[in-house]
Scaffold this active site. Structure first.
Site, PDB file in Angstrom:
ATOM      1  N   SER A 166     -15.809  -8.155  41.356  1.00 49.78           N
ATOM      2  CA  SER A 166     -14.610  -8.939  41.037  1.00 49.78           C
ATOM      3  C   SER A 166     -13.704  -8.220  40.036  1.00 49.78           C
ATOM      4  O   SER A 166     -14.140  -7.377  39.265  1.00 49.78           O
ATOM      5  CB  SER A 166     -15.002 -10.300  40.458  1.00 49.78           C
ATOM      6  OG  SER A 166     -15.928 -10.939  41.279  1.00 49.78           O
TER       7      SER A 166
HETATM    8  N1  SAH Z   1     -20.691 -11.017  40.975  1.00 47.24           N
HETATM    9  C1  SAH Z   1     -20.516  -9.800  41.724  1.00 47.24           C
HETATM   10  C2  SAH Z   1     -19.414  -9.868  42.757  1.00 47.24           C
HETATM   11  C3  SAH Z   1     -19.759 -10.808  43.826  1.00 47.24           C
HETATM   12  S1  SAH Z   1     -19.108 -10.508  45.425  1.00 47.24           S
HETATM   13  C4  SAH Z   1     -20.301  -8.613  40.810  1.00 47.24           C
HETATM   14  O1  SAH Z   1     -20.198  -8.778  39.597  1.00 47.24           O
HETATM   15  O2  SAH Z   1     -20.272  -7.494  41.335  1.00 47.24           O
HETATM   16  C5  SAH Z   1     -19.975 -11.832  46.199  1.00 47.24           C
HETATM   17  C6  SAH Z   1     -21.420 -11.555  46.531  1.00 47.24           C
HETATM   18  O3  SAH Z   1     -21.990 -12.753  47.037  1.00 47.24           O
HETATM   19  C7  SAH Z   1     -21.617 -10.498  47.615  1.00 47.24           C
HETATM   20  O4  SAH Z   1     -22.440  -9.473  47.163  1.00 47.24           O
HETATM   21  C8  SAH Z   1     -22.250 -11.272  48.765  1.00 47.24           C
HETATM   22  O5  SAH Z   1     -23.166 -10.521  49.513  1.00 47.24           O
HETATM   23  C9  SAH Z   1     -22.939 -12.406  48.023  1.00 47.24           C
HETATM   24  N2  SAH Z   1     -23.223 -13.596  48.846  1.00 47.24           N
HETATM   25  C10 SAH Z   1     -22.484 -14.125  49.860  1.00 47.24           C
HETATM   26  N3  SAH Z   1     -23.096 -15.214  50.358  1.00 47.24           N
HETATM   27  C11 SAH Z   1     -24.235 -15.399  49.646  1.00 47.24           C
HETATM   28  C12 SAH Z   1     -25.294 -16.356  49.697  1.00 47.24           C
HETATM   29  N4  SAH Z   1     -25.324 -17.345  50.595  1.00 47.24           N
HETATM   30  N5  SAH Z   1     -26.306 -16.229  48.809  1.00 47.24           N
HETATM   31  C13 SAH Z   1     -26.321 -15.213  47.893  1.00 47.24           C
HETATM   32  N6  SAH Z   1     -25.356 -14.273  47.822  1.00 47.24           N
HETATM   33  C14 SAH Z   1     -24.328 -14.363  48.667  1.00 47.24           C
END
Ligand code: SAH
Length: 228
Positions: free
Chosen positions: A78
């Site tokens: 993000s």
């Molecule tokens: N917080 C992260 C950025 C998140 S991007 C950072 O600091 O880098 C969102 C993430 O959520 C992605 O890696 C994606 O794979 C994950 N995601 C999507 N759906 C999900 C689910 N149902 N359970 C767990 N993770 C999930």
């Protein structure tokens, strides 16, 4: 006189070489302040976490720009402003146990780990899960526990949580996650059917009553349902 200048000169050189990203990081913090982030603890945590260690090689030079960056598998780390804003809204206390959904690179979890007692963070993409585990371990964030799996279920083993943060967007904040929030707890996360129409929500449980507040429009990757 000469020796004083020589000392300042050499210590500046040493500082720059031992902290090659310090200038960029400080510029990022200045931008966050300009955009209205006020919580000193949040700014302090973000000035300590090396974002460049969470960014893939190809994008390293943009590590401290205020922009999201690709981390592979169609996912992104993000934008720093969003990390700061969400962390500020979450109002984390030192004694708190936090659940994060969407570990991604592990950066947000690292920021939270400096503000709370323990962070449990769930990632659904196995490769990202393993990679972030490794990065966080190498950097010594020992109070972060990365779990590979589906965030829609929350993490019953350690529930209820003082704070819950979603960094991927479901259509609607899942009821199970609200159930896993302690009384007087706070949940912050995006939700929305279409990526163009997502909002960030803050959900507070006060005396067992749910109070929901719509914050700002945002754009997050969708929270995916696992294929069974
Ligand atoms: N917080 C992260 C950025 C998140 S991007 C950072 O600091 O880098 C969102 C993430 O959520 C992605 O890696 C994606 O794979 C994950 N995601 C999507 N759906 C999900 C689910 N149902 N359970 C767990 N993770 C999930």
């Amino acid at each position: 006189m000469y020796s004083k200048f020589a000392f300042i000169f050499f210590s500046s050189i040493t500082f720059l070489f031992s902290n090659p990203w310090e200038k960029e990081k400080q510029q990022m913090i200045d931008t966050l302040i300009q955009y209205g982030i006020q919580d000193k603890n949040v700014l302090d945590a973000m000035s300590k976490v090396p974002r460049h260690e969470f960014v893939p090689k190809a994008y390293k030079s943009y590590s401290y720009e205020d922009t999201p960056l690709p981390i592979g598998f169609g996912q992104t780390i993000s934008q720093p402003y969003i990390v700061a804003y969400m962390t500020e809204q979450l109002d984390v206390k030192k004694k708190d146990v936090v659940l994060e959904i969407g570990t991604g690179s592990g950066y947000q979890a690292a920021v939270l780990s400096l503000l709370a007692k323990e962070i449990y963070t769930i990632e659904i993409v196995p490769e990202l899960c393993e990679r972030s585990k490794k990065t966080l371990k190498q950097l010594g964030y020992n109070n972060v526990f990365v779990i590979c799996g589906d965030g829609y279920k929350g993490y019953p083993d350690k529930a209820p949580f003082d704070r819950i943060l979603l960094t991927a967007a479901p259509e609607k904040i899942p009821e199970i996650l609200i159930q896993q929030l302690k009384d007087n707890g706070i949940l912050v996360g995006p939700a929305g059917k279409i990526q163009e129409l997502q909002y960030l929500y803050k959900i507070q449980k006060i005396n067992h009553k749910i109070i929901e507040k719509k914050l700002i429009p945002v754009r997050f990757v969708p929270m995916v349902k696992p294929s069974k």
